[in-house]
Scaffold this motif. Sequence first.
Motif, PDB file in Angstrom:
ATOM      1  N   PRO A   1      -7.420  -4.203  -0.388  1.00 53.58           N
ATOM      2  CA  PRO A   1      -7.650  -2.775  -0.623  1.00 53.58           C
ATOM      3  C   PRO A   1      -6.344  -1.976  -0.576  1.00 53.58           C
ATOM      4  O   PRO A   1      -5.346  -2.426  -0.002  1.00 53.58           O
ATOM      5  N   THR A   2      -6.374  -0.786  -1.143  1.00 54.26           N
ATOM      6  CA  THR A   2      -5.213   0.102  -1.033  1.00 54.26           C
ATOM      7  C   THR A   2      -5.245   0.915   0.260  1.00 54.26           C
ATOM      8  O   THR A   2      -4.264   1.551   0.606  1.00 54.26           O
ATOM      9  N   GLY A   3      -6.383   0.908   0.950  1.00 53.04           N
ATOM     10  CA  GLY A   3      -6.482   1.614   2.227  1.00 53.04           C
ATOM     11  C   GLY A   3      -6.316   0.639   3.382  1.00 53.04           C
ATOM     12  O   GLY A   3      -6.646  -0.544   3.264  1.00 53.04           O
ATOM     13  N   SER A   4      -5.817   1.141   4.493  1.00 54.68           N
ATOM     14  CA  SER A   4      -5.496   0.242   5.611  1.00 54.68           C
ATOM     15  C   SER A   4      -6.689  -0.030   6.520  1.00 54.68           C
ATOM     16  O   SER A   4      -6.664  -0.970   7.311  1.00 54.68           O
ATOM     17  N   ALA A   5      -7.764   0.751   6.407  1.00 56.28           N
ATOM     18  CA  ALA A   5      -8.858   0.651   7.376  1.00 56.28           C
ATOM     19  C   ALA A   5      -9.497  -0.727   7.419  1.00 56.28           C
ATOM     20  O   ALA A   5      -9.838  -1.228   8.493  1.00 56.28           O
ATOM     21  N   THR A   6      -9.670  -1.347   6.275  1.00 62.11           N
ATOM     22  CA  THR A   6     -10.365  -2.640   6.237  1.00 62.11           C
ATOM     23  C   THR A   6      -9.411  -3.804   6.012  1.00 62.11           C
ATOM     24  O   THR A   6      -9.842  -4.946   5.855  1.00 62.11           O
ATOM     25  N   LEU A   7      -8.112  -3.511   5.999  1.00 62.47           N
ATOM     26  CA  LEU A   7      -7.163  -4.557   5.617  1.00 62.47           C
ATOM     27  C   LEU A   7      -7.162  -5.732   6.601  1.00 62.47           C
ATOM     28  O   LEU A   7      -7.188  -6.896   6.187  1.00 62.47           O
ATOM     29  N   ALA A   8      -7.115  -5.445   7.891  1.00 66.81           N
ATOM     30  CA  ALA A   8      -7.040  -6.539   8.866  1.00 66.81           C
ATOM     31  C   ALA A   8      -8.258  -7.448   8.733  1.00 66.81           C
ATOM     32  O   ALA A   8      -8.132  -8.681   8.773  1.00 66.81           O
TER      33      ALA A   8
ATOM     34  N   GLN B   1       0.829  -1.212   0.000  1.00 62.27           N
ATOM     35  CA  GLN B   1       0.000   0.000   0.000  1.00 62.27           C
ATOM     36  C   GLN B   1       0.864   1.262   0.000  1.00 62.27           C
ATOM     37  O   GLN B   1       0.588   2.228  -0.719  1.00 62.27           O
ATOM     38  N   ASP B   2       1.916   1.247   0.824  1.00 65.49           N
ATOM     39  CA  ASP B   2       2.822   2.409   0.860  1.00 65.49           C
ATOM     40  C   ASP B   2       3.455   2.643  -0.510  1.00 65.49           C
ATOM     41  O   ASP B   2       3.543   3.777  -0.989  1.00 65.49           O
ATOM     42  N   ARG B   3       3.882   1.568  -1.133  1.00 67.95           N
ATOM     43  CA  ARG B   3       4.533   1.710  -2.455  1.00 67.95           C
ATOM     44  C   ARG B   3       3.532   2.222  -3.497  1.00 67.95           C
ATOM     45  O   ARG B   3       3.883   3.021  -4.359  1.00 67.95           O
ATOM     46  N   TRP B   4       2.306   1.742  -3.417  1.00 68.69           N
ATOM     47  CA  TRP B   4       1.284   2.176  -4.382  1.00 68.69           C
ATOM     48  C   TRP B   4       0.976   3.667  -4.204  1.00 68.69           C
ATOM     49  O   TRP B   4       0.855   4.410  -5.176  1.00 68.69           O
ATOM     50  N   ARG B   5       0.870   4.099  -2.951  1.00 69.09           N
ATOM     51  CA  ARG B   5       0.565   5.513  -2.681  1.00 69.09           C
ATOM     52  C   ARG B   5       1.714   6.435  -3.071  1.00 69.09           C
ATOM     53  O   ARG B   5       1.513   7.565  -3.466  1.00 69.09           O
ATOM     54  N   ASP B   6       2.938   5.923  -2.923  1.00 70.52           N
ATOM     55  CA  ASP B   6       4.110   6.760  -3.162  1.00 70.52           C
ATOM     56  C   ASP B   6       4.649   6.623  -4.585  1.00 70.52           C
ATOM     57  O   ASP B   6       5.792   7.022  -4.848  1.00 70.52           O
ATOM     58  N   ASP B   7       3.887   6.077  -5.464  1.00 70.53           N
ATOM     59  CA  ASP B   7       4.330   5.900  -6.851  1.00 70.53           C
ATOM     60  C   ASP B   7       4.705   7.259  -7.445  1.00 70.53           C
ATOM     61  O   ASP B   7       3.882   8.180  -7.456  1.00 70.53           O
ATOM     62  N   PRO B   8       5.933   7.415  -7.933  1.00 71.90           N
ATOM     63  CA  PRO B   8       6.350   8.720  -8.473  1.00 71.90           C
ATOM     64  C   PRO B   8       5.519   9.186  -9.658  1.00 71.90           C
ATOM     65  O   PRO B   8       5.441  10.382  -9.943  1.00 71.90           O
ATOM     66  N   ARG B   9       4.849   8.259 -10.335  1.00 72.28           N
ATOM     67  CA  ARG B   9       4.020   8.664 -11.477  1.00 72.28           C
ATOM     68  C   ARG B   9       2.853   9.538 -11.031  1.00 72.28           C
ATOM     69  O   ARG B   9       2.256  10.253 -11.830  1.00 72.28           O
ATOM     70  N   LEU B  10       2.514   9.509  -9.734  1.00 74.00           N
ATOM     71  CA  LEU B  10       1.379  10.298  -9.245  1.00 74.00           C
ATOM     72  C   LEU B  10       1.701  11.782  -9.152  1.00 74.00           C
ATOM     73  O   LEU B  10       0.812  12.593  -8.871  1.00 74.00           O
ATOM     74  N   ALA B  11       2.938  12.141  -9.388  1.00 74.64           N
ATOM     75  CA  ALA B  11       3.306  13.561  -9.337  1.00 74.64           C
ATOM     76  C   ALA B  11       2.506  14.372 -10.355  1.00 74.64           C
ATOM     77  O   ALA B  11       2.257  15.562 -10.152  1.00 74.64           O
ATOM     78  N   GLY B  12       2.103  13.742 -11.433  1.00 75.47           N
ATOM     79  CA  GLY B  12       1.362  14.463 -12.473  1.00 75.47           C
ATOM     80  C   GLY B  12      -0.143  14.345 -12.341  1.00 75.47           C
ATOM     81  O   GLY B  12      -0.869  14.654 -13.286  1.00 75.47           O
ATOM     82  N   ALA B  13      -0.635  13.935 -11.177  1.00 77.36           N
ATOM     83  CA  ALA B  13      -2.073  13.690 -11.038  1.00 77.36           C
ATOM     84  C   ALA B  13      -2.871  14.989 -11.059  1.00 77.36           C
ATOM     85  O   ALA B  13      -2.433  16.019 -10.541  1.00 77.36           O
ATOM     86  N   THR B  14      -4.065  14.922 -11.655  1.00 80.18           N
ATOM     87  CA  THR B  14      -4.980  16.068 -11.641  1.00 80.18           C
ATOM     88  C   THR B  14      -5.738  16.090 -10.307  1.00 80.18           C
ATOM     89  O   THR B  14      -5.669  15.139  -9.524  1.00 80.18           O
ATOM     90  N   ASP B  15      -6.510  17.157 -10.083  1.00 78.60           N
ATOM     91  CA  ASP B  15      -7.297  17.238  -8.854  1.00 78.60           C
ATOM     92  C   ASP B  15      -8.279  16.075  -8.748  1.00 78.60           C
ATOM     93  O   ASP B  15      -8.439  15.479  -7.681  1.00 78.60           O
ATOM     94  N   LEU B  16      -8.951  15.759  -9.853  1.00 80.78           N
ATOM     95  CA  LEU B  16      -9.904  14.642  -9.835  1.00 80.78           C
ATOM     96  C   LEU B  16      -9.205  13.339  -9.479  1.00 80.78           C
ATOM     97  O   LEU B  16      -9.724  12.517  -8.715  1.00 80.78           O
ATOM     98  N   GLN B  17      -8.017  13.162 -10.037  1.00 83.97           N
ATOM     99  CA  GLN B  17      -7.284  11.928  -9.766  1.00 83.97           C
ATOM    100  C   GLN B  17      -6.847  11.862  -8.309  1.00 83.97           C
ATOM    101  O   GLN B  17      -6.911  10.797  -7.673  1.00 83.97           O
TER     102      GLN B  17
END
Lengths: 286, 265
Positions: B167-174, B85-101
């Motif tokens: 999931p990519t979020g930790s809330a429901t992972l356990a 999850q950390d790696r997915w969130r920190d993907d450098p490709r997200l630097a170009g994300a729009t507001d919607l994204q």
Amino acid sequence: MDRYRQSVSRSEPGCVVILLDRSDSMKLAWGRTGASLAVGAALAVNNILLDMCIKATTEVNAPVRHYFDVGIFSYGARVNTPGEGVESAFGGVLAGRGLVPLPELAEHPMAVREEPSIDLMPVSARMPVWVDPVHGYRTPMCQAIEVAGAHVFDWAAGHPNSFPPIVINITDGMVTDSPHDGASLHDWVKRLTSIETNDGATLFFNIFLSPFEVAEIVFPSDPTGLPAPGPDLFELSSPLPQPMIDNARVDGYDVQPGARGLALNVGRSTLLRVLQIGTRVPDRPR
Amino acid sequence: MIHSRQVVFYASKHGNTEAEWEDGAAAAPADANGHGPRFAVADGATQGFGSARWAQQLVAGFVGDQGAAPDLTANALYHWVLDMQDRWRDDPRLAGATDLQRIKQANVGSFATFLGCELRDLAGPRPHWAAVALGDAVLFHVRDRTVVTQFPPIPADGFGSNPDGLPTGSATLADMIGRASFARGDLVAGDQLYFATDAFAQWIAATDLRDRHALWTTLAGLDHPDTFRRLVADQRAAREMTNDDVTLMRVWIDRAQAAYLVVCL
């Protein structure tokens, strides 16, 4: 053969049309919100448009996907050519446009501004806005259905295999232009819902707003006992197809067989929930 | 000693481009400690954000392409997914994300069904597979054109209703990890393992009931991506297969090592 089962994709996009009452009575305050019906309705419409754009956003460096063509037609006060009538409710670059592909919609809000929470929580957020609150004049609902129907007809002809068009009417009042051009409101609705794709007939849903805090009635299955104008709107509203019954049940509504796409006297947050249920079509065929 | 060799077939949803395939599949040979080989498939949620990246990161991570591969225990999987999850969130490709994204990444994220498998004791007295599953990606263990084990054992009409996945979020992972299924099965030379994401797995489960001999002969004979895509297109056209991204990984268990590598261009 099952109908209303086509999934929405770029090859088979869907069509959502919202008819937005901008008559004079929309200036009334909406319950305890302190804001008018027009403000609340515009907020809900902007929220559902944002929802649709977000659902069609899938990856960085990728455009919003063309899952829907969207039209918002207002009736009552006009903005672009002042007076009473029907017009596209989009502002800004999209002013005057009929059905707009979702990627284009996402690209061209008329503004991005601070908007209050739809559910009256004491928070606000910056969000895109496509439609402004407007009110004035009477309620030419027949004309609105006529205008929307022309767009829906052309769209259905061009998308014969898509999920059928969904037309949602948000109003607080009684029609003032029936009969229009020799046809009653019922006739105009019948014409609209006779437009079909191979997956079913056009769906026509109604959401009635009341300035008073009275009990909400959502997706009734029987017109008996509904407060006015509930029985009339019940007759005009399409039965909920199975995918939307499933959506409504997931959202906690006790939907009975024969339920119609009708919501009466709803608050702002229920308005948005009904819009979400009514615009969520099958993800995949089953 | 027995060996494995694998091939992956895939097709994107009809109407989408090949680059929009949102499943993932990965395989890796045994590591330096003798663990493995490993195989994994995943199916990213269409309505999520960055679902292809998530599915593909999960399968790559499971086979050891992104740090240490996790053990097949609930606790190890939980900590491994947190790292994914950390790696997915920190993907450098997200630097170009729009507001919607950014809104969608933060508020919705993604989700993927997952099936991971490790082959064990291939040189020992009891070669077997061990697998973990969350959701409706399915392993079919086939011997002599007969299914020995289907894992998870989802009936043909039971697909699409299973909400489990990663999931990519930790809330429901356990909670999700607590719902993971684990299984194992003994292997002999000549066996085949088929890993399929839901649309193809559902088709397999239904077709196995009607004509298993033809089904497994067809799948064993798949020898080119175009053959697979024709099969998928035909079944979609006949409305026998859901129009969804599909993935099939076939693993042969054999006494002989793979003699050559085939690349289809």
